[in-house]
Design a protein around this motif. Structure first.
Motif, PDB file in Angstrom:
ATOM      1  N   ARG A  61      20.834 -18.605 -11.787  1.00  0.00           N
ATOM      2  CA  ARG A  61      20.713 -18.988 -10.387  1.00  0.00           C
ATOM      3  C   ARG A  61      21.880 -19.900 -10.063  1.00  0.00           C
ATOM      4  NH1 ARG A  61      15.008 -21.485 -10.172  1.00  0.00           N
ATOM      5  NH2 ARG A  61      14.618 -20.771 -12.273  1.00  0.00           N
ATOM      6  N   LEU A  62      22.679 -19.485  -9.131  1.00  0.00           N
ATOM      7  CA  LEU A  62      23.858 -20.265  -8.783  1.00  0.00           C
ATOM      8  C   LEU A  62      23.590 -21.063  -7.518  1.00  0.00           C
ATOM      9  CD1 LEU A  62      26.599 -17.584  -9.462  1.00  0.00           C
ATOM     10  CD2 LEU A  62      25.800 -19.375 -10.987  1.00  0.00           C
ATOM     11  N   ARG A  63      24.147 -22.231  -7.447  1.00  0.00           N
ATOM     12  CA  ARG A  63      24.043 -23.030  -6.239  1.00  0.00           C
ATOM     13  C   ARG A  63      25.453 -23.326  -5.750  1.00  0.00           C
ATOM     14  NH1 ARG A  63      25.546 -28.125  -7.523  1.00  0.00           N
ATOM     15  NH2 ARG A  63      25.165 -28.871  -9.616  1.00  0.00           N
ATOM     16  N   GLU A  64      25.527 -23.696  -4.518  1.00  0.00           N
ATOM     17  CA  GLU A  64      26.824 -23.999  -3.949  1.00  0.00           C
ATOM     18  C   GLU A  64      27.387 -25.264  -4.589  1.00  0.00           C
ATOM     19  OE1 GLU A  64      28.679 -24.247   0.490  1.00  0.00           O
ATOM     20  OE2 GLU A  64      27.004 -22.926  -0.007  1.00  0.00           O
ATOM     21  N   ASP A  65      28.669 -25.271  -4.858  1.00  0.00           N
ATOM     22  CA  ASP A  65      29.317 -26.404  -5.491  1.00  0.00           C
ATOM     23  C   ASP A  65      29.684 -27.433  -4.420  1.00  0.00           C
ATOM     24  OD1 ASP A  65      30.491 -28.028  -7.350  1.00  0.00           O
ATOM     25  OD2 ASP A  65      32.317 -26.847  -7.536  1.00  0.00           O
ATOM     26  N   THR A  66      28.752 -28.318  -4.139  1.00  0.00           N
ATOM     27  CA  THR A  66      28.993 -29.344  -3.123  1.00  0.00           C
ATOM     28  C   THR A  66      28.737 -30.722  -3.731  1.00  0.00           C
ATOM     29  OG1 THR A  66      26.703 -29.201  -2.381  1.00  0.00           O
ATOM     30  CG2 THR A  66      28.304 -27.849  -1.203  1.00  0.00           C
ATOM     31  N   VAL A  67      29.402 -31.719  -3.176  1.00  0.00           N
ATOM     32  CA  VAL A  67      29.235 -33.090  -3.620  1.00  0.00           C
ATOM     33  C   VAL A  67      27.897 -33.589  -3.085  1.00  0.00           C
ATOM     34  CG1 VAL A  67      30.152 -35.435  -3.484  1.00  0.00           C
ATOM     35  CG2 VAL A  67      31.703 -33.485  -3.666  1.00  0.00           C
ATOM     36  N   THR A  68      27.067 -34.130  -3.978  1.00  0.00           N
ATOM     37  CA  THR A  68      25.756 -34.618  -3.542  1.00  0.00           C
ATOM     38  C   THR A  68      25.647 -36.134  -3.658  1.00  0.00           C
ATOM     39  OG1 THR A  68      24.862 -34.289  -5.760  1.00  0.00           O
ATOM     40  CG2 THR A  68      24.604 -32.471  -4.192  1.00  0.00           C
ATOM     41  N   GLU A  69      26.596 -36.776  -4.327  1.00  0.00           N
ATOM     42  CA  GLU A  69      26.579 -38.226  -4.470  1.00  0.00           C
ATOM     43  C   GLU A  69      27.941 -38.793  -4.102  1.00  0.00           C
ATOM     44  OE1 GLU A  69      25.202 -39.670  -8.204  1.00  0.00           O
ATOM     45  OE2 GLU A  69      23.573 -38.219  -8.305  1.00  0.00           O
ATOM     46  N   THR A  70      27.936 -40.021  -3.659  1.00  0.00           N
ATOM     47  CA  THR A  70      29.201 -40.664  -3.328  1.00  0.00           C
ATOM     48  C   THR A  70      29.799 -41.286  -4.592  1.00  0.00           C
ATOM     49  OG1 THR A  70      28.030 -42.680  -2.742  1.00  0.00           O
ATOM     50  CG2 THR A  70      28.521 -41.141  -0.951  1.00  0.00           C
ATOM     51  N   ASP A  71      31.083 -41.586  -4.523  1.00  0.00           N
ATOM     52  CA  ASP A  71      31.807 -42.149  -5.674  1.00  0.00           C
ATOM     53  C   ASP A  71      31.555 -43.659  -5.749  1.00  0.00           C
ATOM     54  OD1 ASP A  71      33.515 -42.708  -7.716  1.00  0.00           O
ATOM     55  OD2 ASP A  71      35.356 -42.287  -6.606  1.00  0.00           O
ATOM     56  N   HIS A  72      30.892 -44.089  -6.836  1.00  0.00           N
ATOM     57  CA  HIS A  72      30.586 -45.504  -7.034  1.00  0.00           C
ATOM     58  C   HIS A  72      31.454 -46.128  -8.123  1.00  0.00           C
ATOM     59  CE1 HIS A  72      27.012 -45.322  -4.525  1.00  0.00           C
ATOM     60  NE2 HIS A  72      26.673 -44.211  -5.137  1.00  0.00           N
ATOM     61  N   ALA A  73      32.514 -45.460  -8.532  1.00  0.00           N
ATOM     62  CA  ALA A  73      33.338 -45.940  -9.648  1.00  0.00           C
ATOM     63  C   ALA A  73      33.872 -47.346  -9.398  1.00  0.00           C
ATOM     64  CB  ALA A  73      34.481 -44.973  -9.913  1.00  0.00           C
ATOM     65  N   ALA A  74      34.345 -47.626  -8.206  1.00  0.00           N
ATOM     66  CA  ALA A  74      34.912 -48.946  -7.912  1.00  0.00           C
ATOM     67  C   ALA A  74      33.849 -50.035  -8.076  1.00  0.00           C
ATOM     68  CB  ALA A  74      35.488 -48.966  -6.508  1.00  0.00           C
ATOM     69  N   GLU A  75      32.632 -49.761  -7.640  1.00  0.00           N
ATOM     70  CA  GLU A  75      31.545 -50.741  -7.788  1.00  0.00           C
ATOM     71  C   GLU A  75      31.235 -50.976  -9.259  1.00  0.00           C
ATOM     72  OE1 GLU A  75      28.023 -49.866  -5.397  1.00  0.00           O
ATOM     73  OE2 GLU A  75      29.318 -48.513  -4.243  1.00  0.00           O
ATOM     74  N   TYR A  76      31.144 -49.902 -10.019  1.00  0.00           N
ATOM     75  CA  TYR A  76      30.805 -50.016 -11.438  1.00  0.00           C
ATOM     76  C   TYR A  76      31.900 -50.728 -12.223  1.00  0.00           C
ATOM     77  CZ  TYR A  76      27.304 -46.450 -10.282  1.00  0.00           C
ATOM     78  OH  TYR A  76      26.269 -45.754  -9.725  1.00  0.00           O
ATOM     79  N   GLN A  77      33.151 -50.480 -11.847  1.00  0.00           N
ATOM     80  CA  GLN A  77      34.262 -51.045 -12.597  1.00  0.00           C
ATOM     81  C   GLN A  77      34.643 -52.446 -12.122  1.00  0.00           C
ATOM     82  OE1 GLN A  77      37.226 -47.912 -12.405  1.00  0.00           O
ATOM     83  NE2 GLN A  77      36.397 -46.983 -14.264  1.00  0.00           N
ATOM     84  N   ALA A  78      34.056 -52.900 -11.042  1.00  0.00           N
ATOM     85  CA  ALA A  78      34.386 -54.228 -10.514  1.00  0.00           C
ATOM     86  C   ALA A  78      34.001 -55.334 -11.501  1.00  0.00           C
ATOM     87  CB  ALA A  78      33.683 -54.445  -9.178  1.00  0.00           C
ATOM     88  N   VAL A  79      32.993 -55.104 -12.325  1.00  0.00           N
ATOM     89  CA  VAL A  79      32.546 -56.132 -13.274  1.00  0.00           C
ATOM     90  C   VAL A  79      33.254 -56.031 -14.629  1.00  0.00           C
ATOM     91  CG1 VAL A  79      30.294 -56.365 -12.189  1.00  0.00           C
ATOM     92  CG2 VAL A  79      30.613 -54.699 -14.018  1.00  0.00           C
ATOM     93  N   ALA A  80      34.074 -55.018 -14.826  1.00  0.00           N
ATOM     94  CA  ALA A  80      34.769 -54.837 -16.097  1.00  0.00           C
ATOM     95  C   ALA A  80      35.917 -55.839 -16.207  1.00  0.00           C
ATOM     96  CB  ALA A  80      35.309 -53.414 -16.208  1.00  0.00           C
ATOM     97  N   PRO A  81      36.166 -56.354 -17.418  1.00  0.00           N
ATOM     98  CA  PRO A  81      37.264 -57.312 -17.593  1.00  0.00           C
ATOM     99  C   PRO A  81      38.626 -56.729 -17.238  1.00  0.00           C
ATOM    100  CG  PRO A  81      35.878 -57.251 -19.550  1.00  0.00           C
ATOM    101  CD  PRO A  81      35.418 -56.159 -18.646  1.00  0.00           C
ATOM    102  N   GLU A  82      38.835 -55.445 -17.582  1.00  0.00           N
ATOM    103  CA  GLU A  82      40.128 -54.824 -17.272  1.00  0.00           C
ATOM    104  C   GLU A  82      39.944 -53.327 -17.054  1.00  0.00           C
ATOM    105  OE1 GLU A  82      44.665 -54.406 -19.067  1.00  0.00           O
ATOM    106  OE2 GLU A  82      43.161 -55.516 -20.198  1.00  0.00           O
ATOM    107  N   VAL A  83      40.541 -52.845 -15.964  1.00  0.00           N
ATOM    108  CA  VAL A  83      40.487 -51.425 -15.612  1.00  0.00           C
ATOM    109  C   VAL A  83      41.892 -50.997 -15.214  1.00  0.00           C
ATOM    110  CG1 VAL A  83      39.543 -49.718 -14.003  1.00  0.00           C
ATOM    111  CG2 VAL A  83      38.118 -51.618 -14.786  1.00  0.00           C
ATOM    112  N   ARG A  84      42.304 -49.849 -15.707  1.00  0.00           N
ATOM    113  CA  ARG A  84      43.615 -49.308 -15.351  1.00  0.00           C
ATOM    114  C   ARG A  84      43.477 -47.806 -15.119  1.00  0.00           C
ATOM    115  NH1 ARG A  84      47.133 -50.306 -19.957  1.00  0.00           N
ATOM    116  NH2 ARG A  84      46.312 -52.401 -19.757  1.00  0.00           N
TER     117      ARG A  84
END
Length: 96
Positions: A61-84
């Motif tokens: 069963r195939l479904r349409e390839d659509t984005v269902t969630e927003t990108d939270h990477a910046a929020e998650y990485q805000a608490v990391a000591p270093e991100v590059r």
């Protein structure tokens, strides 16, 4: 290919298992039964048999390839000591 009790003891040591003599004997029998079954299966003539991707006729069963969630990477990485480049930078723990 039959295993010996010494083989079972080595496997148990590598697996960090503490087995009683009864358990070693039982494991030896079970492993040898498995190897015997594999050897028996290898004698089956599979000439001309096409490999199957799945044992049943199944339609995916195939479904349409659509984005269902927003990108939270910046929020998650805000608490990391270093991100590059959106990657977490961690101290080296294994020497070269």
């Amino acid at each position: 290919m039959a295993l010996t009790l010494a083989d079972v003891e080595k496997i148990a040591k590598l697996s960090r298992l503490s087995l009683s003599e009864e358990e070693k004997a039982q494991n030896l029998q079970e492993l040898n039964d498995i190897f015997a079954m594999v050897e028996k299966m290898q004698t089956v003539d599979t000439e001309g048999v096409e490999p199957m991707a799945h044992p049943h006729e199944v339609a995916l069963r195939l479904r349409e390839d659509t984005v269902t969630e927003t990108d939270h990477a910046a929020e998650y990485q805000a608490v990391a000591p270093e991100v590059r480049n959106r990657l977490y930078i961690v101290p080296q723990v294994i020497e070269e």
